[in-house]
Scaffold this motif. Structure first.
Motif, PDB file in Angstrom:
ATOM      1  N   THR A 206       0.814  -1.216   0.000  1.00  0.00           N
ATOM      2  CA  THR A 206       0.000   0.000   0.000  1.00  0.00           C
ATOM      3  C   THR A 206       0.843   1.260   0.000  1.00  0.00           C
ATOM      4  O   THR A 206       1.769   1.392   0.804  1.00  0.00           O
ATOM      5  CB  THR A 206      -0.928   0.012   1.232  1.00  0.00           C
ATOM      6  OG1 THR A 206      -1.729  -1.179   1.223  1.00  0.00           O
ATOM      7  CG2 THR A 206      -1.842   1.232   1.209  1.00  0.00           C
ATOM      8  N   ILE A 207       0.490   2.190  -0.879  1.00  0.00           N
ATOM      9  CA  ILE A 207       1.181   3.472  -0.973  1.00  0.00           C
ATOM     10  C   ILE A 207       0.269   4.566  -0.420  1.00  0.00           C
ATOM     11  O   ILE A 207      -0.919   4.633  -0.756  1.00  0.00           O
ATOM     12  CB  ILE A 207       1.561   3.808  -2.428  1.00  0.00           C
ATOM     13  CG1 ILE A 207       2.453   2.712  -3.016  1.00  0.00           C
ATOM     14  CG2 ILE A 207       2.257   5.151  -2.504  1.00  0.00           C
ATOM     15  CD1 ILE A 207       2.790   2.923  -4.489  1.00  0.00           C
ATOM     16  N   VAL A 208       0.817   5.430   0.422  1.00  0.00           N
ATOM     17  CA  VAL A 208       0.097   6.602   0.934  1.00  0.00           C
ATOM     18  C   VAL A 208       0.453   7.773   0.025  1.00  0.00           C
ATOM     19  O   VAL A 208       1.629   8.053  -0.207  1.00  0.00           O
ATOM     20  CB  VAL A 208       0.481   6.908   2.396  1.00  0.00           C
ATOM     21  CG1 VAL A 208      -0.292   8.127   2.905  1.00  0.00           C
ATOM     22  CG2 VAL A 208       0.214   5.687   3.278  1.00  0.00           C
ATOM     23  N   VAL A 209      -0.564   8.462  -0.504  1.00  0.00           N
ATOM     24  CA  VAL A 209      -0.345   9.474  -1.531  1.00  0.00           C
ATOM     25  C   VAL A 209      -0.992  10.804  -1.164  1.00  0.00           C
ATOM     26  O   VAL A 209      -2.187  10.860  -0.845  1.00  0.00           O
ATOM     27  CB  VAL A 209      -0.918   9.009  -2.894  1.00  0.00           C
ATOM     28  CG1 VAL A 209      -0.685  10.064  -3.967  1.00  0.00           C
ATOM     29  CG2 VAL A 209      -0.294   7.680  -3.316  1.00  0.00           C
ATOM     30  N   ASN A 210      -0.194  11.860  -1.219  1.00  0.00           N
ATOM     31  CA  ASN A 210      -0.701  13.220  -1.121  1.00  0.00           C
ATOM     32  C   ASN A 210      -1.102  13.641  -2.533  1.00  0.00           C
ATOM     33  O   ASN A 210      -0.261  13.919  -3.375  1.00  0.00           O
ATOM     34  CB  ASN A 210       0.378  14.142  -0.565  1.00  0.00           C
ATOM     35  CG  ASN A 210       0.016  15.616  -0.682  1.00  0.00           C
ATOM     36  OD1 ASN A 210      -1.146  15.964  -0.909  1.00  0.00           O
ATOM     37  ND2 ASN A 210       0.995  16.483  -0.527  1.00  0.00           N
ATOM     38  N   GLU A 211      -2.394  13.710  -2.810  1.00  0.00           N
ATOM     39  CA  GLU A 211      -2.864  13.963  -4.169  1.00  0.00           C
ATOM     40  C   GLU A 211      -2.697  15.409  -4.616  1.00  0.00           C
ATOM     41  O   GLU A 211      -2.986  15.743  -5.767  1.00  0.00           O
ATOM     42  CB  GLU A 211      -4.315  13.511  -4.318  1.00  0.00           C
ATOM     43  CG  GLU A 211      -4.470  11.996  -4.216  1.00  0.00           C
ATOM     44  CD  GLU A 211      -5.762  11.480  -4.794  1.00  0.00           C
ATOM     45  OE1 GLU A 211      -6.807  12.119  -4.563  1.00  0.00           O
ATOM     46  OE2 GLU A 211      -5.728  10.437  -5.477  1.00  0.00           O
ATOM     47  N   ASN A 212      -2.216  16.256  -3.714  1.00  0.00           N
ATOM     48  CA  ASN A 212      -1.879  17.624  -4.119  1.00  0.00           C
ATOM     49  C   ASN A 212      -0.436  17.728  -4.612  1.00  0.00           C
ATOM     50  O   ASN A 212      -0.002  18.803  -5.029  1.00  0.00           O
ATOM     51  CB  ASN A 212      -2.105  18.599  -2.962  1.00  0.00           C
ATOM     52  CG  ASN A 212      -3.579  18.843  -2.717  1.00  0.00           C
ATOM     53  OD1 ASN A 212      -4.363  18.961  -3.665  1.00  0.00           O
ATOM     54  ND2 ASN A 212      -3.980  18.901  -1.454  1.00  0.00           N
ATOM     55  N   ASP A 213       0.291  16.632  -4.538  1.00  0.00           N
ATOM     56  CA  ASP A 213       1.665  16.591  -5.031  1.00  0.00           C
ATOM     57  C   ASP A 213       1.657  15.939  -6.414  1.00  0.00           C
ATOM     58  O   ASP A 213       1.412  14.733  -6.529  1.00  0.00           O
ATOM     59  CB  ASP A 213       2.546  15.782  -4.068  1.00  0.00           C
ATOM     60  CG  ASP A 213       4.020  15.778  -4.463  1.00  0.00           C
ATOM     61  OD1 ASP A 213       4.309  15.761  -5.678  1.00  0.00           O
ATOM     62  OD2 ASP A 213       4.878  15.778  -3.561  1.00  0.00           O
ATOM     63  N   PRO A 214       1.918  16.703  -7.464  1.00  0.00           N
ATOM     64  CA  PRO A 214       1.816  16.139  -8.826  1.00  0.00           C
ATOM     65  C   PRO A 214       2.777  14.993  -9.096  1.00  0.00           C
ATOM     66  O   PRO A 214       2.462  14.094  -9.882  1.00  0.00           O
ATOM     67  CB  PRO A 214       2.116  17.343  -9.734  1.00  0.00           C
ATOM     68  CG  PRO A 214       2.831  18.330  -8.863  1.00  0.00           C
ATOM     69  CD  PRO A 214       2.290  18.119  -7.491  1.00  0.00           C
ATOM     70  N   ILE A 215       3.947  15.007  -8.446  1.00  0.00           N
ATOM     71  CA  ILE A 215       4.899  13.917  -8.662  1.00  0.00           C
ATOM     72  C   ILE A 215       4.368  12.638  -8.022  1.00  0.00           C
ATOM     73  O   ILE A 215       4.420  11.549  -8.623  1.00  0.00           O
ATOM     74  CB  ILE A 215       6.287  14.274  -8.097  1.00  0.00           C
ATOM     75  CG1 ILE A 215       6.827  15.552  -8.744  1.00  0.00           C
ATOM     76  CG2 ILE A 215       7.269  13.122  -8.328  1.00  0.00           C
ATOM     77  CD1 ILE A 215       8.145  16.030  -8.168  1.00  0.00           C
ATOM     78  N   GLN A 216       3.824  12.758  -6.818  1.00  0.00           N
ATOM     79  CA  GLN A 216       3.264  11.577  -6.158  1.00  0.00           C
ATOM     80  C   GLN A 216       2.108  10.989  -6.959  1.00  0.00           C
ATOM     81  O   GLN A 216       2.017   9.766  -7.139  1.00  0.00           O
ATOM     82  CB  GLN A 216       2.786  11.935  -4.741  1.00  0.00           C
ATOM     83  CG  GLN A 216       3.907  12.257  -3.775  1.00  0.00           C
ATOM     84  CD  GLN A 216       3.414  12.383  -2.332  1.00  0.00           C
ATOM     85  OE1 GLN A 216       2.563  11.628  -1.890  1.00  0.00           O
ATOM     86  NE2 GLN A 216       3.976  13.328  -1.594  1.00  0.00           N
ATOM     87  N   THR A 217       1.218  11.848  -7.445  1.00  0.00           N
ATOM     88  CA  THR A 217       0.060  11.342  -8.189  1.00  0.00           C
ATOM     89  C   THR A 217       0.484  10.708  -9.512  1.00  0.00           C
ATOM     90  O   THR A 217      -0.052   9.670  -9.917  1.00  0.00           O
ATOM     91  CB  THR A 217      -0.956  12.464  -8.451  1.00  0.00           C
ATOM     92  OG1 THR A 217      -0.303  13.572  -9.085  1.00  0.00           O
ATOM     93  CG2 THR A 217      -1.566  12.962  -7.147  1.00  0.00           C
TER      94      THR A 217
END
Length: 423
Positions: A206-217
């Motif tokens: 499982t990956i935790v993702v900050n969807e306001n970070d374009p690189i993470q998304t």
């Protein structure tokens, strides 16, 4: 001697240490050697002091009758033992890395999860090829989960640390301009930190993702399983708010305010809250953990001294975190002085980045800008530019800073915290 043979002895021990000064009764001492010292020479003394076993890599120091064992490499044996131990553990392990905020995020995640579980987590800054194995080996049968911080300044380091810690959940705080020299530029940072994603994807974790970070998304697009926060469409949507100097989050009308300064800590709080909610912890408990957590590690730490507000952020610095700290500090009311120290390990980008930060500090119109370190000294002709912290202290002993707000921000090697008692 291999790890499987040694493992039963390890299970009888209280802890593993690499510091001869901290060897206690029933400990296992790994005797690392360096250019100027050979800890194996202390093996017999460690046993005399109560050590259960000692691992050395020089045959002449081996004494099996006293549980002093020789292996080809103490480092590799430590790492292999950690992997073997990890394979026996049936608990979830949360791994995190990133350019900024790793340790603060780790601390908050631990605080939140500890509301419900017995959680082991990285002690201090033990987040490298030695520290991660030590963290894994510190996990006992009573622990129900673990939080492992992973640091790196070169490619393939996170990959190694993932093989050792085998995280079930992973979070990258951000991708910033840190360790540019070792990573080979910003694109190298992204590639190096994303080794955590590579491991999680290849093992269906499982990956935790900050969807306001374009690189993470972008890096996690179309991947499952993941835990998301940051937008209305995310699993968890948190609102940002501040009280005085402190950042907080709002979840479904309930507010939790931390003792951390800076909006840049908002996503750190969100990651911790997301994991807490995922593991069935009520927001009331999460709020309690966030509000009770008090930073004491010179990271986004706010203290009051003789009626003045000091922001201590002296544990690390890079262009990304320095920019965020300065912009946050500019929002403080009243007169403001910044004491900023060199940002290290920037390689060929160093001069440009120090010029950029100095320009930003002047644009933000602080009442006083003091710089410390050779890099800033080269680009700042001001009389308030000091080559090291010792020179700064000498200045402070004869001059009082009048501002009611003072920020100290710099890389670990500058040790700005030594100046605090002279302010």
């Amino acid at each position: 001697m291999n790890t499987e043979q040694f493992y039963p002895l390890f299970l009888k021990s209280d802890k593993v240490t690499i510091d001869s000064r901290k060897v206690g009764r029933n400990d296992i001492f790994f005797a690392f050697s360096g250019e100027n010292f050979n800890a194996a020479a202390l093996a017999e003394k460690a046993v005399d002091d109560g050590a259960l076993a000692v691992i050395v890599e020089q045959p002449e120091f081996e004494n099996k009758d006293r549980n002093i064992f020789c292996v080809p490499s103490t480092l590799e044996f430590l790492q292999q033992l950690a992997v073997h131990h990890r394979n026996q553990l049936g608990i979830p392990v949360i791994g995190l890395t990133g350019s900024n905020g790793k340790t603060t995020t780790k601390e908050i995640i631990h605080a939140v999860l500890a509301e419900k579980f017995n959680v082991q987590y990285t002690s201090g800054n033990l987040n490298n090829h030695i520290g991660v194995p030590l963290t894994i080996l510190s996990i006992k049968t009573e622990h129900e989960m673990a939080v492992v911080e992973m640091g790196a300044n070169h490619q393939k380091e996170i990959e190694l640390l993932c093989r050792i810690s085998q995280p079930d959940f992973g979070y990258i705080t951000n991708f910033g301009k840190a360790h540019l020299e070792g990573f080979g530029g910003f694109e190298g940072v992204i590639k190096g930190k994303s080794e955590l994603y590579d491991y999680l994807k290849s093992h269906h974790k499982t990956i935790v993702v900050n969807e306001n970070d374009p690189i993470q998304t972008e890096k996690t697009e179309n991947y499952t399983p993941k835990i998301t926060f940051g937008k209305e469409s995310s699993d968890y949507d948190f609102g940002l708010f501040s009280e005085e100097h402190f950042v907080g989050l709002n979840f479904k009308g309930e507010k939790a305010v931390s003792k951390l300064t800076g909006e840049y800590n908002f996503t750190n709080l969100c990651a911790a809250a997301s994991l807490g909610l995922h593991f069935g912890i009520s927001f009331d408990k999460i709020k309690q953990a966030i509000e009770n957590y008090t930073p004491t590690n010179m990271r986004s730490q706010v203290v009051t001294k003789e009626g003045r507000t000091l922001v201590l952020d002296t544990y690390n610095a890079n262009p990304s975190s320095m920019t965020a700290s300065l912009q946050n500090f500019a929002t403080f009311e009243g007169a403001k002085t910044v004491i900023i120290g060199d940002m290290l390990e920037l390689g060929d980008e160093s001069e440009k980045e120090h010029v950029s930060i100095l320009k930003l500090a002047h644009e933000l119109a602080f009442d006083q800008v003091i710089t410390v370190g050779k890099h800033f000294k080269n680009v700042n002709p001001s009389p308030l530019s000091f080559e090291n912290t010792a020179e700064l202290i000498e200045y402070l002993q004869h001059n009082t800073i009048q501002s009611e707000n003072i920020l100290l921000k710099g890389s670990r090697g500058i040790a700005l915290e030594k100046a605090i008692e002279f302010i």
